[in-house]
Write a protein that holds these residues in place. Structure first.
Motif, short mmCIF file in Angstrom:
data_model
loop_
_atom_site.label_atom_id
_atom_site.label_comp_id
_atom_site.label_asym_id
_atom_site.label_seq_id
_atom_site.Cartn_x
_atom_site.Cartn_y
_atom_site.Cartn_z
N GLY A 1 0.81 -1.21 0.00
CA GLY A 1 0.00 0.00 0.00
C GLY A 1 0.84 1.26 0.00
N PHE A 2 0.16 2.38 -0.14
CA PHE A 2 0.79 3.69 -0.23
C PHE A 2 1.52 4.02 1.07
N ALA A 3 0.86 3.82 2.20
CA ALA A 3 1.49 4.14 3.50
C ALA A 3 2.73 3.27 3.72
N ALA A 4 2.63 2.01 3.37
CA ALA A 4 3.78 1.10 3.55
C ALA A 4 4.93 1.50 2.63
N TRP A 5 4.61 1.99 1.44
CA TRP A 5 5.64 2.46 0.50
C TRP A 5 6.39 3.66 1.10
N ILE A 6 5.63 4.60 1.67
CA ILE A 6 6.26 5.77 2.31
C ILE A 6 7.13 5.30 3.46
N GLU A 7 6.59 4.45 4.30
CA GLU A 7 7.33 3.98 5.47
C GLU A 7 8.59 3.21 5.07
N ALA A 8 8.52 2.45 3.98
CA ALA A 8 9.67 1.66 3.52
C ALA A 8 10.83 2.54 3.08
N HIS A 9 10.52 3.77 2.70
CA HIS A 9 11.57 4.68 2.20
C HIS A 9 11.97 5.74 3.22
N HIS A 10 11.35 5.73 4.38
CA HIS A 10 11.63 6.72 5.42
C HIS A 10 12.79 6.22 6.27
N PRO A 11 13.73 7.04 6.68
CA PRO A 11 13.85 8.47 6.39
C PRO A 11 14.67 8.73 5.13
N ARG A 12 14.43 9.88 4.56
CA ARG A 12 15.18 10.40 3.40
C ARG A 12 15.18 11.92 3.53
N ASP A 13 16.11 12.53 2.81
CA ASP A 13 16.06 13.99 2.73
C ASP A 13 15.17 14.36 1.54
N LEU A 14 14.84 15.63 1.43
CA LEU A 14 13.93 16.07 0.39
C LEU A 14 14.40 15.71 -1.01
N PRO A 15 15.66 15.96 -1.38
CA PRO A 15 16.07 15.59 -2.76
C PRO A 15 15.88 14.10 -3.06
N ALA A 16 16.13 13.24 -2.09
CA ALA A 16 15.94 11.80 -2.31
C ALA A 16 14.45 11.47 -2.44
N TRP A 17 13.61 12.13 -1.64
CA TRP A 17 12.17 11.92 -1.77
C TRP A 17 11.68 12.39 -3.14
#
Length: 178
Positions: free
Chosen positions: A112-128
């Motif tokens: 899901g969308f929330a899991a995708w965000i969580e899987a990539h956290h943390p990152r800085d803005l350029p990486a996001w």
């Protein structure tokens, strides 16, 4: 630091969003999708305009239900472009429909969308921004930054002395990810 904490209190549109939604982590797919779409619609426009049109946008985009929006066809595009109650930008409308399909894909790849965000956290803005640009349409630095700040994923939604920030912090460590 954040001008929104000064402008929003008491404002009929900014106030409720600032006080109860902005910076508050969410995991509900529909809410996440709506927030991303609202940020896309805001690009180049004022946030106040988006908040004023939020109800009409929700009605026009089937409550931002991912599956319903992903199924939109040419007739729906024509309907949306003719709807004077919403922000009628073809590129933004097309991005919303395509992004709904991409959120569907995140269900298979990440749960899901929330899991995708969580899987990539943390990152800085350029990486996001890089990640969002490879995954979604119409997601430049400002859209990504505001979307992630609205979820509390990136810091900066509220000043430390803002009552809304105090309410978010009171939710506990699971809610304060920045």
């Amino acid at each position: 630091m954040n001008w929104y904490c000064d402008v929003a209190p008491g404002h009929p549109f900014h106030g409720p969003y600032h006080d109860t939604e902005y910076g508050v982590p969410v995991s509900d797919e529909t809410v996440l999708f709506e927030r991303l779409c609202l940020e896309i619609f805001q690009a180049g426009l004022s946030w106040l305009l988006v908040l004023k049109k939020r109800e009409a946008l929700n009605a026009a985009f089937a409550g931002f239900d991912v599956d319903r929006v992903a199924a939109f066809d040419e007739a729906d595009r024509a309907r949306l472009l003719a709807d004077s109650g919403i922000i009628r930008n073809r590129r933004k409308i097309d991005a919303v429909i395509q992004n709904a399909k991409r959120v569907q894909g995140l269900r298979d790849s990440h749960g899901g969308f929330a899991a995708w965000i969580e899987a990539h956290h943390p990152r800085d803005l350029p990486a996001w921004v890089k990640l969002f640009r490879t995954t979604f349409r119409f997601t430049g630095p400002e859209v990504v930054n505001e979307f992630l700040m609205s979820l509390g994923t990136l810091p900066g939604a509220h000043r430390d002395d803002c009552p809304a920030q105090a309410r978010i912090l009171a939710l506990g460590p699971a809610w304060t990810r920045s």
